[in-house]
Structure formats: structure tokens, C-alpha cells
Scaffold this motif. Structure first.
Motif, PDB file in Angstrom:
ATOM      1  N   PRO A  97       0.812  -1.218   0.000  1.00  0.00           N
ATOM      2  CA  PRO A  97       0.000   0.000   0.000  1.00  0.00           C
ATOM      3  C   PRO A  97       0.841   1.262   0.000  1.00  0.00           C
ATOM      4  N   GLY A  98       0.260   2.317  -0.513  1.00  0.00           N
ATOM      5  CA  GLY A  98       0.895   3.628  -0.422  1.00  0.00           C
ATOM      6  C   GLY A  98       1.962   3.876  -1.462  1.00  0.00           C
ATOM      7  N   LEU A  99       2.810   4.832  -1.146  1.00  0.00           N
ATOM      8  CA  LEU A  99       3.793   5.325  -2.117  1.00  0.00           C
ATOM      9  C   LEU A  99       5.123   4.585  -2.094  1.00  0.00           C
TER      10      LEU A  99
ATOM     11  N   HIS B 285       2.095   0.473  -5.090  1.00  0.00           N
ATOM     12  CA  HIS B 285       1.281   1.698  -5.038  1.00  0.00           C
ATOM     13  C   HIS B 285      -0.218   1.443  -5.006  1.00  0.00           C
ATOM     14  N   GLN B 286      -0.634   0.458  -4.235  1.00  0.00           N
ATOM     15  CA  GLN B 286      -2.049   0.149  -4.117  1.00  0.00           C
ATOM     16  C   GLN B 286      -2.696   0.989  -3.013  1.00  0.00           C
ATOM     17  N   THR B 287      -3.910   1.409  -3.240  1.00  0.00           N
ATOM     18  CA  THR B 287      -4.645   2.108  -2.189  1.00  0.00           C
ATOM     19  C   THR B 287      -5.274   1.060  -1.276  1.00  0.00           C
ATOM     20  N   PRO B 288      -5.593   1.423  -0.044  1.00  0.00           N
ATOM     21  CA  PRO B 288      -6.316   0.471   0.809  1.00  0.00           C
ATOM     22  C   PRO B 288      -7.616  -0.003   0.164  1.00  0.00           C
ATOM     23  N   GLU B 289      -8.296   0.887  -0.538  1.00  0.00           N
ATOM     24  CA  GLU B 289      -9.532   0.507  -1.225  1.00  0.00           C
ATOM     25  C   GLU B 289      -9.279  -0.580  -2.276  1.00  0.00           C
ATOM     26  N   GLN B 290      -8.215  -0.429  -3.045  1.00  0.00           N
ATOM     27  CA  GLN B 290      -7.881  -1.438  -4.062  1.00  0.00           C
ATOM     28  C   GLN B 290      -7.527  -2.772  -3.409  1.00  0.00           C
TER      29      GLN B 290
ATOM     30  N   THR C 112      -1.521   4.454   9.570  1.00  0.00           N
ATOM     31  CA  THR C 112      -2.617   4.905   8.716  1.00  0.00           C
ATOM     32  C   THR C 112      -3.069   3.811   7.753  1.00  0.00           C
ATOM     33  N   LEU C 113      -2.129   3.145   7.107  1.00  0.00           N
ATOM     34  CA  LEU C 113      -2.475   2.167   6.078  1.00  0.00           C
ATOM     35  C   LEU C 113      -3.120   0.914   6.658  1.00  0.00           C
TER      36      LEU C 113
ATOM     37  N   ARG D 157      -6.659   1.797   7.864  1.00  0.00           N
ATOM     38  CA  ARG D 157      -7.608   1.994   6.766  1.00  0.00           C
ATOM     39  C   ARG D 157      -8.037   0.659   6.153  1.00  0.00           C
TER      40      ARG D 157
END
Length: 134
Positions: free
Chosen positions: A12-14, A41-46, A70-71, A74
Motif C-alpha cells: 500500500p501507499g507510495l 502503489h495500491q490504495t487500501p480501497e484497491q 494509517t495504512l 484503513r
């Protein structure tokens, strides 16, 4: 014969460093589990959407960016919103020891820090992720 454990391994994240995640994904696969690696680079939603679509038993997050609180939070929140709290969340990366109890309180089942062996991760997943019945 029962179904194999299904694990989504995600970055997740950058954070752009995925060697560890790929090593863990390969070790889980070599141990007979079904593994879906989401890529960088996956978002938590993905990640949550992938876990639900793939009918995952567990999600393993690799976080080296410092955004672990945070990740992880979420991803856990989104799983709860989707009624998927049966999916076990574990992870690893550069996570300070002082943050691990809070992550566990949030619902992260296990954190592996640098130096954890792939064998230890495989054994933990086998012991702590419920194997589905076919």
C-alpha cells in the motif's frame, strides 16, 4: 481435499520497494498457498476490493514508508465496512516495536519485522489462517 489458503500480498501507499513482498509471496506460493500479489502503489480501497474479489483468507501488507499506522487502520476499517472481518490481516516492514501493540489492538493479527524468516511467516500463516473447506 480442502481448498488452499488464499493470501493477497499487497504494497500500500507510495513505497516503491517490493523485494520483500515478492519474497514472501513466493515463499507462501512455494508452501502450497494461492497468492495474489497486487503490485506497487495500491490504495487500501484497491487492496480490500482485491481481497474480497479473490475470496482471500488473509491479506499481508508490506509497509516500509512509515505510514503503517494509517495504512493498516484503513485496510482494517474498509474490511469491517464490507463485512469481511474474517479476512486475517498481517504484515511486515519497517515498523517500530513501539507501534506493534497498537497495530495489534486495531486488529492486525501479526507483524513481522526485518529479519523474520520466510519459514516463520509460512508457519504462522498455516497456524493462524483458517484453511477453507472445499
Amino acid at each position: 481435499m480442502g481448498s488452499r489458503i488464499r493470501v493477497v500480498v499487497a504494497k500500500p501507499g507510495l513505497d516503491g520497494h517490493d523485494r520483500g513482498a515478492k519474497v514472501v509471496a513466493r515463499a507462501l506460493r512455494d508452501a502450497g498457498m494461492e497468492v495474489v500479489y497486487t503490485g506497487l502503489h495500491q490504495t487500501p480501497e484497491q487492496i480490500v476490493e482485491t481481497a474480497i474479489q479473490e475470496d482471500a483468507d488473509a491479506v499481508g501488507l508490506s509497509v516500509l514508508s512509515g505510514a503503517h499506522m494509517t495504512l493498516f487502520r484503513r485496510v482494517l476499517d474498509l474490511l469491517a465496512e464490507r463485512g469481511a472481518t474474517d479476512i486475517v490481516v498481517f504484515g511486515g516492514g519497517i515498523i517500530p516495536d513501539a507501534d506493534i501493540p497498537e497495530l495489534e489492538r486495531l486488529g492486525v493479527a501479526k507483524i513481522f519485522t526485518p529479519g523474520a524468516t520466510t519459514q516463520a511467516i509460512v508457519e504462522w500463516v498455516r497456524a493462524n489462517v483458517t484453511q477453507p473447506v472445499a
